[in-house]
Write a protein that holds these residues in place. Sequence first.
Motif, mmCIF file in Angstrom:
data_model
loop_
_atom_site.group_PDB
_atom_site.id
_atom_site.type_symbol
_atom_site.label_atom_id
_atom_site.label_comp_id
_atom_site.label_asym_id
_atom_site.label_seq_id
_atom_site.Cartn_x
_atom_site.Cartn_y
_atom_site.Cartn_z
ATOM 1 N N ASP A 141 0.816 -1.219 0.000
ATOM 2 C CA ASP A 141 0.000 0.000 0.000
ATOM 3 C C ASP A 141 0.846 1.264 0.000
ATOM 4 O O ASP A 141 0.526 2.244 -0.691
ATOM 5 N N HIS A 142 1.937 1.280 0.791
ATOM 6 C CA HIS A 142 2.728 2.519 0.886
ATOM 7 C C HIS A 142 3.434 2.829 -0.433
ATOM 8 O O HIS A 142 3.651 3.999 -0.758
ATOM 9 N N ILE A 143 3.748 1.798 -1.205
ATOM 10 C CA ILE A 143 4.368 2.043 -2.512
ATOM 11 C C ILE A 143 3.312 2.519 -3.507
ATOM 12 O O ILE A 143 3.533 3.474 -4.264
ATOM 13 N N ALA A 144 2.160 1.883 -3.497
ATOM 14 C CA ALA A 144 1.077 2.312 -4.388
ATOM 15 C C ALA A 144 0.648 3.743 -4.068
ATOM 16 O O ALA A 144 0.424 4.553 -4.980
ATOM 17 N N ASN A 145 0.539 4.069 -2.789
ATOM 18 C CA ASN A 145 0.140 5.421 -2.392
ATOM 19 C C ASN A 145 1.201 6.459 -2.774
ATOM 20 O O ASN A 145 0.875 7.607 -3.106
ATOM 21 N N ALA A 146 2.451 6.043 -2.731
ATOM 22 C CA ALA A 146 3.519 6.958 -3.154
ATOM 23 C C ALA A 146 3.420 7.240 -4.648
ATOM 24 O O ALA A 146 3.566 8.388 -5.085
ATOM 25 N N LEU A 147 3.146 6.211 -5.438
ATOM 26 C CA LEU A 147 3.048 6.374 -6.886
ATOM 27 C C LEU A 147 1.814 7.163 -7.295
ATOM 28 O O LEU A 147 1.855 7.991 -8.203
ATOM 29 N N LEU A 148 0.696 6.915 -6.605
ATOM 30 C CA LEU A 148 -0.560 7.556 -6.982
ATOM 31 C C LEU A 148 -0.743 8.930 -6.345
ATOM 32 O O LEU A 148 -1.201 9.877 -7.003
ATOM 33 N N HIS A 149 -0.396 9.034 -5.058
ATOM 34 C CA HIS A 149 -0.763 10.238 -4.307
ATOM 35 C C HIS A 149 0.433 10.944 -3.652
ATOM 36 O O HIS A 149 0.231 11.941 -2.951
ATOM 37 N N ARG A 150 1.651 10.406 -3.876
ATOM 38 C CA ARG A 150 2.869 10.972 -3.282
ATOM 39 C C ARG A 150 2.782 10.998 -1.757
ATOM 40 O O ARG A 150 3.256 11.927 -1.104
ATOM 41 N N GLN A 151 2.178 9.967 -1.182
ATOM 42 C CA GLN A 151 1.995 9.912 0.267
ATOM 43 C C GLN A 151 3.152 9.168 0.931
ATOM 44 O O GLN A 151 3.824 8.348 0.312
ATOM 45 N N GLY A 152 3.352 9.449 2.233
ATOM 46 C CA GLY A 152 4.363 8.752 3.011
ATOM 47 C C GLY A 152 5.771 9.179 2.644
ATOM 48 O O GLY A 152 5.990 10.024 1.775
ATOM 49 N N ILE A 153 6.750 8.592 3.330
ATOM 50 C CA ILE A 153 8.142 8.944 3.074
ATOM 51 C C ILE A 153 8.550 8.574 1.658
ATOM 52 O O ILE A 153 9.334 9.276 1.013
ATOM 53 N N HIS A 154 7.995 7.476 1.134
ATOM 54 C CA HIS A 154 8.289 7.108 -0.248
ATOM 55 C C HIS A 154 7.761 8.164 -1.218
ATOM 56 O O HIS A 154 8.429 8.518 -2.193
ATOM 57 N N GLY A 155 6.568 8.664 -0.927
ATOM 58 C CA GLY A 155 5.983 9.705 -1.760
ATOM 59 C C GLY A 155 6.755 11.016 -1.673
ATOM 60 O O GLY A 155 6.918 11.731 -2.676
#
Length: 402
Positions: free
Chosen positions: A340-354
């Motif tokens: 989820d954290h990788i998908a959210n980073a790619l889609l919404h730039r969320q989290g530290i990955h985002g």
Amino acid sequence: MSEIFVGRQPIYDRELDVFAYELLFRSEQANSANVVDGDKATSDVIINTFMEIGLDNIVNKRLAFINLTRSFFVNHHAISLPKDRVVLELLEDIDADEEVIEGVKRLSQQGYSIALDDFIYHESLQPLVKLADLVKIDIMSLDKEEVRAHVLALRQHPVKLIAEKVETQADFDFCRELGFDYFQGYFFAQPKVIRGRRLPNNRLAILKLLSRLQDPDITPGQLEELIAQDVAFSYRILRYVNSAAYSLSRKIESIQQAVVILGLQNIKSWTTLLAMSQVDDKPNELVITAMVRGKMAEALAKAQKCDRPDSFFTVGLFSALDALMDNTMEEILTQLPLADHIANALLHRQGIHGEILSCVLAYERGDWERVKRSAVSMSEIRECYLAALHWAEEICHQLIEN
């Protein structure tokens, strides 16, 4: 993206519930096989099922029967398939010589279920019957007395029996009365053609990968680095290892983890099959961009002492998937069950990955105000970018040179 096809025909139990699907080669929407090269047909079915359309999209949670040619049984390094999801069918035109028998025995000992297709009894087939879990009898090729004799002989072994080519109600009644366990044929359903879209692939990287695969001393780390050079192949590997076929307790986030899960030899086998499938080229510059993003994101993660910097490489690398695949990121991620954290980073730039991905993209676009919001200094960011650019260009130079 070119269209791909897989045929499937249901196999029913005695209560007429679907027990499994047999997967069939189809080269076009027309519901016929037109097989010229058996090995390639088998390879295409496997590739299209597991790495293009997705096993669950074709058979849901049911078993998949897959026809294998002789080479798949005798090759000690054949492709690895999920043992709890597939049944390997030995085609009727394969001679039951010692090499084939040993291959079937090896796969059976590894935990695969074995089915004998279009079985007609002969004394030479006795060793195969002892190894088989299921036997399919083509009732159209035998008269009723011969079918009855086959059932009587096979009931001496602990195998399940499947009646093939059941065309009428009378055929079904006859086979059910004889005690067949499963049934398949046009009386129930003709094969259905499942259509999908083939994802593009970087031909240059695949060719380089194949050439390196001939090196017997290649290490898992070297193989991981090679795979990471091709975004589409990385996508397929992660999609497959994260599929329901492997029933993993957590999502795999990086190629490094995927290599560990599948193993060195299985990665080699999948790559060989991928090379047999049709590939589409994209501009080299687009691939370089994806590689730079991945390496820069990984370097920034290391600078910030983040856990699992390889997962940041995945985020950066896959941020160019929409351009590489000619599709929206939302649609791509429906086919790739990333954490989820990788998908959210790619889609919404969320989290530290985002956050790190946003910094990478801002630097790429010259949005310096946004870059300054990073927790890393501008000089460090510049060093990370230049190192990533040098790495990507060096890799691509090696590819072109070789």
